[in-house]
Motif scaffolding. Structure first.
Motif, PDB file in Angstrom:
ATOM      1  N   UNK A  25       1.943   0.690 -10.399  1.00 15.15           N
ATOM      2  CA  UNK A  25       1.864   1.363  -9.340  1.00 15.15           C
ATOM      3  C   UNK A  25       0.460   0.800  -8.647  1.00 15.15           C
ATOM      4  N   UNK A  26       1.277   1.148  -7.383  1.00 12.63           N
ATOM      5  CA  UNK A  26      -0.227   0.493  -6.088  1.00 12.63           C
ATOM      6  C   UNK A  26      -0.842   1.357  -6.500  1.00 12.63           C
ATOM      7  N   UNK A  27      -1.281   2.771  -6.143  1.00 16.91           N
ATOM      8  CA  UNK A  27      -2.267   3.338  -6.727  1.00 16.91           C
ATOM      9  C   UNK A  27      -3.468   3.250  -7.287  1.00 16.91           C
ATOM     10  N   UNK A  28      -2.574   2.542  -8.727  1.00 18.02           N
ATOM     11  CA  UNK A  28      -3.522   2.286  -9.414  1.00 18.02           C
ATOM     12  C   UNK A  28      -4.603   1.432  -9.633  1.00 18.02           C
ATOM     13  N   UNK A  29      -3.860   0.266  -8.167  1.00 19.59           N
ATOM     14  CA  UNK A  29      -5.199  -0.713  -7.967  1.00 19.59           C
ATOM     15  C   UNK A  29      -5.745  -0.088  -6.780  1.00 19.59           C
ATOM     16  N   UNK A  30      -5.709   0.207  -5.786  1.00 16.03           N
ATOM     17  CA  UNK A  30      -6.166   0.766  -4.511  1.00 16.03           C
ATOM     18  C   UNK A  30      -6.799   2.322  -4.598  1.00 16.03           C
ATOM     19  N   UNK A  31      -6.791   3.118  -5.543  1.00 16.33           N
ATOM     20  CA  UNK A  31      -7.513   4.089  -5.400  1.00 16.33           C
ATOM     21  C   UNK A  31      -6.240   5.831  -4.429  1.00 16.33           C
ATOM     22  N   UNK A  32      -5.329   5.037  -4.272  1.00 15.82           N
ATOM     23  CA  UNK A  32      -5.029   5.761  -3.221  1.00 15.82           C
ATOM     24  C   UNK A  32      -5.699   5.551  -2.255  1.00 15.82           C
ATOM     25  N   UNK A  33      -6.040   4.444  -1.697  1.00 19.55           N
ATOM     26  CA  UNK A  33      -7.422   4.551   0.181  1.00 19.55           C
ATOM     27  C   UNK A  33      -6.444   3.381   0.811  1.00 19.55           C
ATOM     28  N   UNK A  34      -7.258   2.823   1.656  1.00 19.77           N
ATOM     29  CA  UNK A  34      -6.316   1.969   2.193  1.00 19.77           C
ATOM     30  C   UNK A  34      -6.352   0.783   2.158  1.00 19.77           C
ATOM     31  N   UNK A  35      -6.411  -0.332   2.077  1.00 18.53           N
ATOM     32  CA  UNK A  35      -6.317  -1.595   1.678  1.00 18.53           C
ATOM     33  C   UNK A  35      -8.414  -2.047   2.022  1.00 18.53           C
ATOM     34  N   UNK A  36      -8.301  -2.214   3.620  1.00 11.65           N
ATOM     35  CA  UNK A  36      -9.661  -2.566   3.384  1.00 11.65           C
ATOM     36  C   UNK A  36     -10.624  -1.093   2.883  1.00 11.65           C
ATOM     37  N   UNK A  37     -10.658  -0.289   2.496  1.00 10.40           N
ATOM     38  CA  UNK A  37     -11.488   0.325   1.995  1.00 10.40           C
ATOM     39  C   UNK A  37     -11.101  -0.290   0.944  1.00 10.40           C
ATOM     40  N   UNK A  38     -10.904   0.218   0.331  1.00 10.58           N
ATOM     41  CA  UNK A  38     -10.217  -0.174  -0.985  1.00 10.58           C
ATOM     42  C   UNK A  38     -10.970  -1.280  -1.680  1.00 10.58           C
ATOM     43  N   UNK A  39     -11.184  -2.773  -1.200  1.00 10.33           N
ATOM     44  CA  UNK A  39     -11.651  -3.829  -1.241  1.00 10.33           C
ATOM     45  C   UNK A  39     -13.120  -3.574  -1.033  1.00 10.33           C
ATOM     46  N   UNK A  40     -13.327  -2.646   0.030  1.00 15.97           N
ATOM     47  CA  UNK A  40     -14.903  -2.399   0.488  1.00 15.97           C
ATOM     48  C   UNK A  40     -15.568  -1.872  -1.036  1.00 15.97           C
ATOM     49  N   UNK A  41     -14.829  -0.413  -1.613  1.00 15.16           N
ATOM     50  CA  UNK A  41     -15.536   0.282  -2.670  1.00 15.16           C
ATOM     51  C   UNK A  41     -15.284  -0.537  -3.589  1.00 15.16           C
TER      52      UNK A  41
END
Lengths: 328, 176
Positions: free
Chosen positions: B125-141
């Motif tokens: 699932x997508x949420x497993x990769x980015x934790x439900x955050x938007x794309x730039x936020x996930x990368x920043x985290x």
């Protein structure tokens, strides 16, 4: 919101995409035509002239007639130019300017707005591609004025993109998102960001004027020294495409300014699209006002101004915003 | 293999075709400025693929840095330096033959590696990769939580490279 990826593959959904694109293109053409009309009329008033008033009522069809003239003109390709590059350069310049409109939310119901998470950055990235069209056009023309104009244009657009991007970062920091729709939502909950971000707003206004190559930074086409800059050799509809690019960017930048600092389509009483139109018109009119008031800057002062004045100001604004956001 | 037509699949094939065309044109033309333009096309095609995969931030960074800054830098270098506008025609030489064999071998190795890897499929699932955050936020985290030290080291490397470039350019000026 309409999502293209989930639709089944059929001619009907293809037709939907096609109609959407054509509608936006026509809308853009009308906006561009009437911003040119408004430019001539408004500058005319400032200079105590009447402005266009012959073609149609109040001269409203003047720009339509001008566009028609450009379209039916002979397509001249000089002998010594690089034919392929000369022909595709206006296309490379125009396509990104039109694509940039896709991220700007025109109205409350986002019919044609791409809800991508990096909206503001997407705009900056696309305007960097236009520089290719300008450079290629100037180089392919095989003309020294065109080449100098395109070099100046590329250097200037690249340089002003940095303070422009930095002034956007302040807004992004306040909204907590680069998505333009989220930035508008953030302004609906609080005030328009022009009030807390007044320094960023000033930097944005100046840097966007440089980015659009408009007076007082219109050195790429300084007619007194460069004939007409990078489109010296162009005529007919290829020239029209370069002009179109310039005014589509004016409209897109107006949309970006309205979205980032003036709350986009949000506002009381009036419908969203009307608020957006009013705010965009304010920015466009500001540009024309500056154009009628300011002399052109000297060429050796423009770049140092972008790097040594605008960029530190934008960084200062960014630091203040970050500190205030952490403290408050 | 069951194959379903959908708009993203069609978009992928169009983008891939255009990107490959740009690449082939880049290798076959002899004019340097055409090469610069088509390599810009390849960069834009790659970023379109990133967008298609949902990696918005990577796609935008690809356009900003590669298609924007680097291609324009290449064009500036071509336009401002003194050189032959067209390269000499292609001839088979031992060096070229070795390079051709090497690239075919590399392509085979890459293909084997790609085919033998188990790639995450749509069931991840997508949420497993980015934790439900938007794309730039996930990368920043990820960048500032998990990889803060490598990130800072890379930025030091970049600054050193920048300073080095300035020093190199300055020395040449004094010689003249």
């Amino acid at each position: 919101m309409w999502n293209w990826a989930t639709h089944p593959v059929s001619w009907l959904s293809f037709l939907g995409m096609l109609i959407g694109t054509v509608v936006i293109l026509l809308l853009t053409l009308v906006v561009v035509m009437y911003s040119i009309y408004w430019q001539r009329k408004f500058i005319g008033w400032i200079q105590l002239r009447i402005g266009p008033n012959r073609v149609g009522p109040f001269g409203l069809l003047q720009t339509a007639a001008d566009v028609f003239k450009l379209l039916i003109k002979e397509d001249i390709i000089p002998n010594k130019v690089d034919r392929v590059l000369f022909m595709i350069a206006p296309i490379i310049a125009f396509v990104p300017s039109f694509m940039a409109l896709s991220v700007i939310p025109f109205s409350r119901t986002h019919v044609f707005t791409a809800n991508i998470a990096v909206g503001a950055l997407f705009y900056l990235a696309l305007s960097a591609i236009t520089i290719h069209g300008v450079m290629i056009g100037g180089w392919a023309s095989n003309n020294k004025y065109a080449l100098i104009g395109s070099m100046r244009s590329a250097a200037q657009m690249l340089s002003f993109e940095i303070p422009l991007g930095m002034s956007i970062v302040g807004v992004v920091l306040m909204a907590g998102s680069i998505n333009l729709n989220d930035i508008i939502a953030g302004q609906q909950h609080s005030v328009w960001y022009i009030i807390p971000q007044v320094l960023g707003c000033i930097v944005f206004l100046i840097a966007s004027t440089g980015e659009l190559n408009r007076t007082p930074f219109d050195l790429p086409e300084a007619e007194s020294e460069l004939v007409a800059g990078y489109h010296t050799e162009y005529s007919g509809f290829r020239f029209a495409f370069f002009m179109l690019t310039e005014y589509v960017y004016l409209f897109a930048m107006a949309g970006l300014f309205a979205t980032l600092f003036l709350g986009g389509w949000s506002g009381p009483w009036l419908p969203g699209w009307l608020w957006f139109a009013i705010k965009a018109l304010i920015y466009i009119t500001f540009q024309f006002w500056v154009q009628a008031t300011m002399p052109r800057m000297r060429v050796d002062k423009v770049m140092p101004f972008a790097w040594k004045v605008l960029l530190p100001l934008a960084l200062f604004n960014l630091v203040i915003t970050a500190v205030l956001k952490a403290v408050l | 293999m069951n194959f379903v037509w959908s708009w993203p699949v069609i978009a992928f094939y169009i983008i891939a075709l255009l990107t490959l065309c740009c690449g082939v044109i880049m290798l076959s033309v002899r004019k340097v400025i055409y090469m610069a333009l088509t390599i810009g096309g390849v960069f834009i095609g790659a970023s379109a693929l990133y967008f298609l995969l949902g990696a918005d931030f990577v796609g935008v960074a690809q356009i900003l840095i590669y298609a924007g800054a680097i291609t324009i830098l290449i064009m500036f270098a071509i336009m401002l330096t003194n050189h032959e506008a067209t390269e000499p025609g292609f001839k088979w030489s031992p060096k070229n033959i070795a390079a051709a064999i090497g690239s075919v071998l590399l392509a085979v190795v890459l293909l084997l590696a790609i085919r033998s890897t188990a790639w995450p499929t749509a069931t991840t699932s997508q949420t497993a990769l980015d934790g439900g955050n938007s794309n730039p936020m996930a990368i920043g985290l990820v960048m500032f939580k998990g990889y803060a030290i490598p990130f800072e080291l890379v930025s030091i490397l970049l600054i050193v490279a920048l300073v080095g470039a300035v020093i190199l350019a300055k020395e040449r000026k004094e010689d003249e």
